[in-house]
Design an enzyme around this catalytic site. Structure first.
Site, mmCIF file in Angstrom:
data_model
loop_
_atom_site.group_PDB
_atom_site.id
_atom_site.type_symbol
_atom_site.label_atom_id
_atom_site.label_comp_id
_atom_site.label_asym_id
_atom_site.label_seq_id
_atom_site.Cartn_x
_atom_site.Cartn_y
_atom_site.Cartn_z
ATOM 1 N N TYR A 1 0.836 -1.207 0.000
ATOM 2 C CA TYR A 1 0.000 0.000 0.000
ATOM 3 C C TYR A 1 0.870 1.257 0.000
ATOM 4 C CZ TYR A 1 -3.005 3.772 1.441
ATOM 5 O OH TYR A 1 -3.651 4.982 1.494
ATOM 6 N N ARG B 1 2.119 8.888 12.780
ATOM 7 C CA ARG B 1 1.797 10.156 13.444
ATOM 8 C C ARG B 1 0.301 10.439 13.461
ATOM 9 N NH1 ARG B 1 3.229 14.860 9.730
ATOM 10 N NH2 ARG B 1 1.299 14.027 8.838
ATOM 11 N N ARG C 1 -10.344 4.946 6.558
ATOM 12 C CA ARG C 1 -9.680 3.643 6.497
ATOM 13 C C ARG C 1 -8.345 3.749 7.207
ATOM 14 N NH1 ARG C 1 -8.275 1.391 1.752
ATOM 15 N NH2 ARG C 1 -8.689 -0.684 2.579
ATOM 16 N N PHE D 1 15.333 19.736 -1.764
ATOM 17 C CA PHE D 1 13.959 19.296 -1.979
ATOM 18 C C PHE D 1 13.737 17.905 -1.393
ATOM 19 C CE2 PHE D 1 11.077 16.799 -4.638
ATOM 20 C CZ PHE D 1 9.903 17.540 -4.550
#
Length: 418
Positions: free
Chosen positions: A168, A212, A225, A285
């Site tokens: 996932y 978190r 979910r 970045f």
């Protein structure tokens, strides 16, 4: 800027916060005049001010590509997150989303606040996308297609095992890492990194966010979910929501520590990826979010407050990271210091203590072997010194003068306008 109370508690946050405030304002003034690009950059700053700031430091061509990549994926994520959309409607949209980015007339009503605006006016994003070079378009389309298919798969599938969890996270974040690597390479600034190492960059960030955001996600109405894998949490409680109850505090912290330990496995790949970047703007970045992730994990580890409220780095510390992250030596120092903070919190009675320590020490060895660590105690994790009342009073006076100056300038501008 951070709250006055926080600044008084950490006076050395003031200057980095001020610099960050000025940088954000400067970035907002650089928003392009064309309607579609103006919308895209304005929206970027609304959905993520800090991320928008580091994006705008990239070279113009790459900056535009990353901006559109980010907004396309935010839009895709908005569809996935909207629990009011029935699965039989949502799944086809996710699967076909990569085609919609070519359709300047397509939009879809979903999401809330700024995300609703993004979805309602998605034609601006499509228009900007059409102006990117083909190499950028191909990379964005490919990742959007793969991510949409992966999200659709997990609409109908629970995260049961750690393998499911990794899969996932690959779909929603690892693919972002792969896509960014492709965009960097297409710009000519970087080599093309392997999928494996690019994937780890995304997984480290995504797992940190999942850890978190436990309480926010579990309390969301309608019910959000959850993506904590059953293989981990079922060792400690019967239901995932049981972790938030005070009676289960000890087990909740052990489960939390298990989740953090799982995330630490990606550090070696992340450090390797960042060490091989060549362009300074691309480096910053990539590096700033990774430092924020290890810092957040250090705060969350062994901390029951994850199940009671919001645990995140204070804004002043975030400003310091943004201000002071310039070289790989800074990254090694930050990772070493935050992992030291985490290491000091390890309870040897914790079921995963040995594994946690092994992963921390492996990360610290990489940092030490770089030969760049300084002997000083880093600004990132040191305990702030006590400041005298006189120094605090002086800081308040400076803030008052600055506020008066800004207010006077604003009044003068109003008079001129009238």
């Amino acid at each position: 800027m951070g709250s006055l109370k926080a600044v008084l508690k950490h006076p050395d946050d003031f200057y980095p916060l001020l610099k960050l405030k000025i940088a954000v304002k400067k970035a907002e003034k650089q928003i392009p005049s064309e309607p579609h690009w103006g919308f895209c950059y304005s929206m970027l700053h609304k959905v993520s001010r800090s991320f928008g700031l580091v994006i705008q430091q990239l070279n113009p061509e790459l900056r535009d590509a990353v901006c559109i990549f980010y907004l396309v994926l935010r839009a895709l994520d908005t569809v996935e997150d909207d629990t009011s959309i029935a699965s039989d409607i949502k799944v086809p949209i996710l699967i076909a989303f990569h085609k919609h980015i070519y359709d300047r007339d397509w939009h879809f009503a979903c999401g809330t606040k700024e995300y609703k605006v993004l979805m309602d006016q998605f034609h601006h994003v499509s228009t900007a996308f059409s102006e990117l070079k083909k190499g950028y378009q191909d990379a964005i389309e490919d990742i959007t297609m793969r991510m949409g298919a992966g999200m659709a798969k997990f609409i109908c599938k629970e995260v049961e095992t750690i393998d499911d969890y990794d899969e996932y996270c690959h779909y929603v974040a690892g693919l972002v890492g792969l896509g960014l690597s492709k965009l960097f390479h297409a710009s000519g600034t970087e080599k093309l990194f392997s999928d494996s190492i690019s994937n780890s960059m995304g997984l480290f960030l995504q797992k940190t966010n999942i850890i978190r955001d436990y309480l926010e996600d579990i309390n969301e109405i309608p019910k959000s979910r959850m993506f904590w894998p059953r293989e981990i949490w079922s060792k400690y409680v019967n239901k995932l929501e049981d972790l938030k109850y005070e009676d289960n505090s000890e087990k909740a912290v052990q489960c939390l520590n298990d989740m953090v330990t799982n995330a630490l496995i990606h550090i070696e790949d992340c450090l390797k990826y960042m060490s091989e970047l060549r362009d300074p703007a691309v480096f910053r970045f990539c590096a700033i979010p990774q430092i924020m992730a290890i810092g957040t994990l250090a705060l969350c580890y062994n901390n029951i407050e994850v199940f009671r409220g919001v645990v995140k780095m204070r804004r002043g510390l975030t400003a310091k990271v943004i201000d002071r992250t310039k070289t790989m030596a800074d990254v090694y120092q930050a990772f070493y210091d935050f992992s030291s903070l985490l290491k000091n919190k390890v309870d040897m009675h914790d079921p995963n203590a040995k594994t946690t320590l092994n992963r921390i020490e492996a990360a610290q060895k990489i940092c030490q072997d770089s030969g760049t660590l300084s002997n000083r105690k880093s600004y990132i994790v040191k305990r702030e010194p006590s400041y005298s009342p006189a120094l605090i009073a002086l800081l308040i006076i400076i803030l008052a003068i600055l506020y008066a100056y800004l207010s006077a300038n604003r009044s003068n501008k109003i008079k001129v306008t009238l």
